[in-house]
Design an enzyme around this catalytic site. Structure first.
Site, PDB file in Angstrom:
ATOM      1  N   LEU A   1     -24.601 100.689-126.301  1.00  0.00           N
ATOM      2  CA  LEU A   1     -24.578  99.143-126.598  1.00  0.00           C
ATOM      3  C   LEU A   1     -24.703  98.474-125.128  1.00  0.00           C
ATOM      4  CD1 LEU A   1     -22.701  96.844-128.876  1.00  0.00           C
ATOM      5  CD2 LEU A   1     -23.412  96.162-126.651  1.00  0.00           C
TER       6      LEU A   1
ATOM      7  N   HIS B   1     -14.231  97.853-117.797  1.00  0.00           N
ATOM      8  CA  HIS B   1     -15.210  97.157-116.786  1.00  0.00           C
ATOM      9  C   HIS B   1     -15.320  95.763-117.327  1.00  0.00           C
ATOM     10  CE1 HIS B   1     -19.029  95.859-114.680  1.00  0.00           C
ATOM     11  NE2 HIS B   1     -18.902  96.742-113.949  1.00  0.00           N
TER      12      HIS B   1
END
Length: 347
Positions: A124, A233
């Site tokens: 994604l 992240h």
């Protein structure tokens, strides 16, 4: 915006996405030949010309106004059959001395292939240009994430019991992974970028060959690296939150290289799979056009699968009224069937 299967003409656009994704996005390496192979594999999967356990369903998000690719996402039918699927399982060992009355519990990392045979939602990515405006980023990100569940729900018999998602781990401002610096680089005689590139290209055998087979004590790692275990992240946080809302949870598995979490669930427990419904289309020129991001619709055909937002839910008789633009975007006509999801439903 419209989500659809990738096709051969998308190679330039896909490589552009790979170049923007950058380091740490393992499943989308900037390698034209490899990406072309990925597109071909996806075409065979959508045409059901490959075994169920070796299918890659790869989708792109297309900007209706410009025709450019705004992002991508994918589903691996099953992982670990052709190429080993490795991660670390976080465990704990307890040591005690009765004589000294001392007790110590130490976190450990075990090399694991426990997810072999599970499906994976992956790859994604949304281009930075589409993340600027919050409402637009939410619409695009949710379409990329949730449309995959409608595909799985429609073709449930092609998938196994469980599904996982590997989330990108923590990197500092210099694009450096503290987890890799403290652990991985001591076993792999190469830079993180090279190890990541090889893994993205499917060359994963070196992981099992070079990694230690015994538990790794996290106490030997730096404090900065230990703090990265199971963390994501900053750009991955929205994607993780969407997956958690669907019912996916972290069960202690992390990425070999950057320490990012692997979240998982039983497919039949995924909210969007449970709550999606089939309805019959009625196209009308009198339907009001809205930009509401609540109802997500997907076609029921595999080869030319498509998903997009629609402005309303079903009527009491199970029919769904579509504007002419919505019908064109989904390539459906009156009498066709769509799978519909109310994305604001919480139960």
């Amino acid at each position: 915006m419209r989500l659809r299967p990738i096709k051969a003409a998308d190679l330039d656009g896909l490589q552009g996405l790979a170049q923007q994704a950058g380091v740490g996005f393992t499943s989308l390496p900037d390698n034209r030949e490899f990406l072309a192979g990925k597109i071909e594999a996806a075409a065979h999967a959508f045409e059901e010309r490959t075994p169920v356990n070796d299918r890659l369903y790869f989708f792109v998000l297309e900007d209706d106004a410009t025709g450019e690719l705004a992002g991508c996402c994918a589903i691996e039918g099953q992982v670990g059959h052709e190429v080993p699927f490795y991660n670390y399982r976080l465990g704990r060992l307890t040591h005690a001395s009765v004589q000294l009355d001392l007790h110590r519990a130490i976190d450990t990392l075990f090399l694991s292939s426990d997810h072999t045979g599970d499906a994976e939602v992956c790859s994604l990515f949304l281009r930075p240009e589409y993340r600027g405006e919050a409402s637009r980023a939410l619409r695009c990100g949710a379409l990329l994430s949730k449309a995959r569940w409608l595909f799985i729900a429609q073709f449930r018999d092609r998938f196994p019991e469980k599904v996982l998602a590997e989330m990108r781990g923590v990197f500092d401002d210099g694009n450096r992974s503290p987890f890799w610096e403290s652990l991985g680089k001591h076993f792999f005689p190469m830079a993180f970028d090279e190890a990541d590139r090889l893994t993205g290209l499917g060359q994963k055998s070196f992981i099992g060959e070079l990694m230690p087979k015994f538990p790794i004590y996290t106490t030997f790692m730096s404090d900065e690296a230990r703090a990265c275990i199971g963390q994501v992240h900053r750009h991955t946080r929205p994607a993780l939150e969407m997956l958690k809302k669907e019912g996916m949870r972290w069960e202690g598995y992390i990425d070999i290289f950057d320490g990012g979490p692997t979240v998982e669930a039983y497919i039949d427990d995924i909210r969007a799979v449970r709550r999606s419904q089939l309805c019959q289309v009625e196209v009308s020129p009198n339907v009001a056009v809205t930009s509401e991001s609540r109802w997500l619709a997907a076609t029921t055909r595999m080869a030319d699968f498509a998903a997009a937002w629609v402005g309303r839910g079903p009527a009491s008789d199970g029919t769904l009224a579509l504007s002419e633009d919505e019908a064109r975007r989904l390539d459906v006509t009156t009498g066709d069937t769509l799978r519909l999801l109310d994305t604001q439903e919480t139960s």
